[in-house]
Design an enzyme around this catalytic site. Structure first.
Site, PDB file in Angstrom:
ATOM      1  N   PRO A  12       0.919  -1.073  -0.085  1.00  0.00           N
ATOM      2  CA  PRO A  12       0.152   0.019   0.011  1.00  0.00           C
ATOM      3  C   PRO A  12       0.712   1.371   0.259  1.00  0.00           C
ATOM      4  O   PRO A  12       1.568   1.446   0.942  1.00  0.00           O
ATOM      5  CB  PRO A  12      -0.914  -0.004   1.355  1.00  0.00           C
ATOM      6  N   GLU A  13       0.705   2.046  -1.155  1.00  0.00           N
ATOM      7  CA  GLU A  13       1.336   3.181  -1.276  1.00  0.00           C
ATOM      8  C   GLU A  13       0.160   4.290  -1.096  1.00  0.00           C
ATOM      9  O   GLU A  13      -0.837   4.025  -0.825  1.00  0.00           O
ATOM     10  CB  GLU A  13       2.296   3.526  -2.388  1.00  0.00           C
ATOM     11  N   HIS A 101      -4.785 -13.638  10.814  1.00  0.00           N
ATOM     12  CA  HIS A 101      -3.951 -12.312  10.798  1.00  0.00           C
ATOM     13  C   HIS A 101      -5.164 -11.060  10.677  1.00  0.00           C
ATOM     14  O   HIS A 101      -4.639 -10.119  10.312  1.00  0.00           O
ATOM     15  CB  HIS A 101      -2.996 -11.933   9.494  1.00  0.00           C
ATOM     16  N   ARG A 120       2.674  -9.566   8.127  1.00  0.00           N
ATOM     17  CA  ARG A 120       3.844  -9.442   8.435  1.00  0.00           C
ATOM     18  C   ARG A 120       3.863  -8.204   9.773  1.00  0.00           C
ATOM     19  O   ARG A 120       5.010  -8.493  10.115  1.00  0.00           O
ATOM     20  CB  ARG A 120       4.789  -8.778   7.341  1.00  0.00           C
ATOM     21  N   ARG A 163      21.482  17.318  -2.126  1.00  0.00           N
ATOM     22  CA  ARG A 163      21.398  16.014  -1.567  1.00  0.00           C
ATOM     23  C   ARG A 163      22.253  15.203  -2.505  1.00  0.00           C
ATOM     24  O   ARG A 163      22.085  15.464  -3.849  1.00  0.00           O
ATOM     25  CB  ARG A 163      19.945  15.674  -1.643  1.00  0.00           C
TER      26      ARG A 163
END
Length: 284
Positions: A12-13, A101, A120, A163
């Site tokens: 999931p982003e 889960h 996880r 950077r």
DNA sequence: AGACGTACCTGACCGC
DNA sequence: TGCGGTCAGGTACGTC
């Protein structure tokens, strides 16, 4: 209401979290939570003390998002913060037995059940005062929201200035831009025709403008795709099939590049021990 | 300060 | 069929 995933198949982003936020809001906004069952509290961080008691009986008033964080506002000016980590999902369904889960289960009035499912356990859930959101340690240091009104090439140039790390590594840094993960970082760089190997500082001016626009476009398109499958899902009451749409470079090592040029091939390389997919000919 | 490596965790996949 | 090894990645943290 049959049980089905309001979640994702890949990591999931920002777009996935936004789609989940939208889907949850439609069903749950204004609903009272009658019961909370904690089946496993040892997520990335332990659940807050007495989490269930504090959420039980409250109306969920607003569903917001910051970067990849869901912010679920309660009527008593508290906020439930949810991060889905690598494998987290929010499932919405009736009150059948929890499955493996399902670590935290919220039962709402009207027989609706929301389950936090995370094999996880890289995800986390927190609870705190609404007026502390911007000062919350997980939120405070986040970079600009890429779909926000102020995100453009100028601001990106200033963040990247000086950077020396690769632009790919920097796009994964949530302090640089909030909400990108490995997939959309790769896709954005491809759309912007910017090489993932470039230093951050070398992405400035016109090139940074192109990248900022590409990030916004990639995220908007993914949210639109999620939204359309959400409509299908609401009509069909079946399992969500979204986020199956094809990526242009992610996971496509050896494939022909979308530019159509016959000698353009997608390559995989490893940066900061993460896979990067890109077209060495298109991206400079 | 920033760049890098490592740990956390489990399911999927592969080769034998 | 099963078993061990490897890979995937968001984030925190330690180290240089």
């Amino acid at each position: 209401m049959s049980a089905r995933f309001l979640g994702v198949l890949n990591v999931p982003e920002l777009p996935e979290v936004e789609t989940i936020r939208n889907g949850l809001a439609k069903v749950l906004e204004g609903r009272r939570c009658k019961e909370v069952l904690v089946r496993r509290g040892d997520l990335r961080r332990p659940l807050p003390n007495k989490f269930a008691e504090k959420v039980k009986g409250r109306v969920f008033t607003r569903f917001c998002r910051r970067a990849k964080y869901l912010l679920l506002h309660l009527e008593d000016n508290k906020v439930v913060l949810v991060h889905l980590g690598m494998s987290g999902r929010m499932t919405l369904g009736g009150q059948s037995n929890p499955i493996q889960h399902d670590h935290v289960v919220f039962d709402f009035e009207g027989g609706v059940r929301l389950s936090f499912n995370d094999p996880r356990r890289f995800g986390l859930i927190d609870l705190f005062e609404a007026n502390q959101v911007s000062r919350h340690p997980l939120i405070e240091a986040l970079g600009p929201e890429p779909l926000g009104p102020n995100f453009d090439g100028r601001i990106l140039t200033s963040i990247l200035s000086g950077r020396r790390a690769s632009i790919k590594a920097l796009l994964l840094d949530q302090k640089v831009v909030a909400g990108l993960g490995n997939i959309y970082a790769c896709e954005s760089l491809f759309l912007a025709r910017v090489s993932p190997r470039r230093s951050g500082a070398s992405v400035a001016g016109v090139r940074a403008e192109r990248l900022a626009l590409a990030i916004r476009e990639v995220l908007r398109a993914a949210i639109a795709a999620g939204g359309s499958s959400l409509r299908d899902y609401v009509q069909a009451h079946g399992e969500l099939g979204y986020f199956q749409h094809k990526f242009k470079v992610y996971g496509r090592n050896g494939d022909a590049c979308a530019s159509g040029a016959s000698d353009h091939v997608i390559r995989r390389l490893v940066q900061s021990s993460r896979s990067t997919f890109y077209c060495p000919r298109c991206q400079r």
